[in-house]
Design a protein around this motif. Structure first.
Motif, short mmCIF file in Angstrom:
data_model
loop_
_atom_site.label_atom_id
_atom_site.label_comp_id
_atom_site.label_asym_id
_atom_site.label_seq_id
_atom_site.Cartn_x
_atom_site.Cartn_y
_atom_site.Cartn_z
N TRP A 142 0.83 -1.20 0.00
CA TRP A 142 0.00 0.00 0.00
C TRP A 142 0.87 1.25 0.00
O TRP A 142 0.58 2.23 -0.69
CB TRP A 142 -0.93 0.00 1.21
N ALA A 143 1.97 1.22 0.75
CA ALA A 143 2.86 2.39 0.82
C ALA A 143 3.47 2.71 -0.54
O ALA A 143 3.79 3.88 -0.82
CB ALA A 143 3.97 2.14 1.84
N HIS A 144 3.64 1.69 -1.40
CA HIS A 144 4.18 1.94 -2.74
C HIS A 144 3.28 2.88 -3.53
O HIS A 144 3.76 3.70 -4.32
CB HIS A 144 4.31 0.62 -3.51
N ILE A 145 1.97 2.75 -3.33
CA ILE A 145 1.02 3.55 -4.10
C ILE A 145 1.27 5.04 -3.89
O ILE A 145 1.36 5.83 -4.83
CB ILE A 145 -0.43 3.21 -3.71
N TRP A 146 1.42 5.42 -2.64
CA TRP A 146 1.52 6.85 -2.33
C TRP A 146 2.91 7.39 -2.62
O TRP A 146 3.06 8.56 -2.95
CB TRP A 146 1.08 7.07 -0.88
N SER A 147 3.93 6.54 -2.51
CA SER A 147 5.27 6.95 -2.93
C SER A 147 5.31 7.18 -4.43
O SER A 147 5.87 8.17 -4.92
CB SER A 147 6.30 5.89 -2.52
N LEU A 148 4.69 6.26 -5.17
CA LEU A 148 4.64 6.37 -6.63
C LEU A 148 3.80 7.57 -7.04
O LEU A 148 4.15 8.32 -7.97
CB LEU A 148 4.07 5.09 -7.22
N ARG A 149 2.70 7.79 -6.34
CA ARG A 149 1.82 8.93 -6.63
C ARG A 149 2.58 10.25 -6.48
O ARG A 149 2.46 11.15 -7.32
CB ARG A 149 0.63 8.91 -5.67
N SER A 150 3.38 10.35 -5.42
CA SER A 150 4.14 11.57 -5.18
C SER A 150 5.12 11.82 -6.32
O SER A 150 5.24 12.96 -6.81
CB SER A 150 4.90 11.45 -3.85
N CYS A 151 5.79 10.77 -6.78
CA CYS A 151 6.74 10.93 -7.90
C CYS A 151 6.01 11.35 -9.17
O CYS A 151 6.45 12.29 -9.86
CB CYS A 151 7.48 9.61 -8.14
N GLN A 152 4.91 10.69 -9.47
CA GLN A 152 4.23 10.94 -10.74
C GLN A 152 3.54 12.30 -10.75
O GLN A 152 3.47 12.95 -11.80
CB GLN A 152 3.23 9.81 -11.01
#
Length: 274
Positions: A64-74
């Motif tokens: 789940w944490a990957h989603i928000w880390s990836l969201r921040s980058c994108q």
């Protein structure tokens, strides 16, 4: 005799002494658990793997944490650094991974017999206790609910699997579970639960990966994120444990017991959730 499997993961952070900044970052400490018939686990695992293939995702652990880390980058047009644990998702739109998490949780609604349970500690309260005491309260609360569900059939047994959280904390989890077993009259109170805590690597286990999504989505719910609330209502609420149609104290349990916190949860859930 029927065997049931329970998978549990944590989300958030807890420190006995907390700063306002820490509380803003981690307002809660959560533990999620879902309980299912052991006979259905192979089917759940196969469906979970098939879902990754359907979404064009690699057969790796997605958190789940990957989603928000990836969201921040994108959102800011940045590529994740190669040393980040979510780097393998760099070419995938984070919206697709959110949809994958939702579909993964919906798999639980397809199970013939599945119950979901949350334990929640409000870090903004004035309560201060050791990390071991925190673990003890959360595990005890989960064991009580698992026992209630499992003892419905006289000879059924539940086996619990937790995600390891580092050598030091994993050892603390085992010691805490052992203390509950030996000092909490384990045989009498938890006779339908296997007398050993199993620590299972999340990247090996579909159950632990889904438990991670369960823990993550409730974090988003209590932060008021619309997408998390949507996923919760659609994919989690149907499996949430309840007692006479009441979920607080049955499927969502504040730890330690706190009437003010429970009332806050009640009003929030009444406003945002089913």
């Amino acid at each position: 005799m029927g065997i049931r499997f329970g998978f549990s993961d944590e989300c958030g952070n807890y420190q006995p002494v907390r700063t306002e900044k820490q509380n803003n970052i981690h307002p809660y400490y959560f533990r999620s658990l879902f309980l299912m018939d052991g006979d259905d686990y192979k089917l759940l695992s196969n469906k979970f793997k098939a879902l990754k293939t359907e979404f064009g995702l690699p057969q790796k652990e997605i958190k789940w944490a990957h989603i928000w880390s990836l969201r921040s980058c994108q959102r800011y047009g940045k590529a994740p650094k190669e040393n980040k644990d979510f780097y393998f998702l760099k070419d995938i739109d984070y919206h697709k991974i959110i949809d994958f998490a939702e579909r993964s949780l919906l798999l639980l609604t397809e199970l013939e017999n599945c119950k979901t349970i949350y334990t929640i500690t409000n870090n903004k309260s004035n309560a201060k206790f050791s990390e071991k005491d925190l673990f003890k309260m959360h595990i005890t609360t989960l064991l009580q609910r698992v026992q209630f569900e499992t003892q419905i059939k006289q000879n059924d047994l539940s086996v619990l699997f937790f995600d390891p959280i580092g050598d030091k904390k994993s050892k603390l989890l085992r010691e805490t579970y052992f203390d509950i077993q030996t000092k909490g009259d384990f045989v009498k109170n938890y006779s339908h639960i296997k007398d050993s805590l199993n620590l299972e690597y999340s990247h090996h286990s579909a159950g632990i990966q889904i438990a991670d999504f369960l823990a993550g989505v409730i974090t988003g719910v209590l932060k008021g994120y619309d997408r998390s609330i949507e996923i919760f209502n659609k994919a989690v609420y149907p499996t949430l444990r309840h007692n006479k149609r009441k979920i607080l104290g049955a499927g969502i349990c504040e730890v330690p017991t706190n009437n003010n916190h429970r009332n806050e949860l009640r009003e929030f859930l009444k406003k945002h959730c089913q």
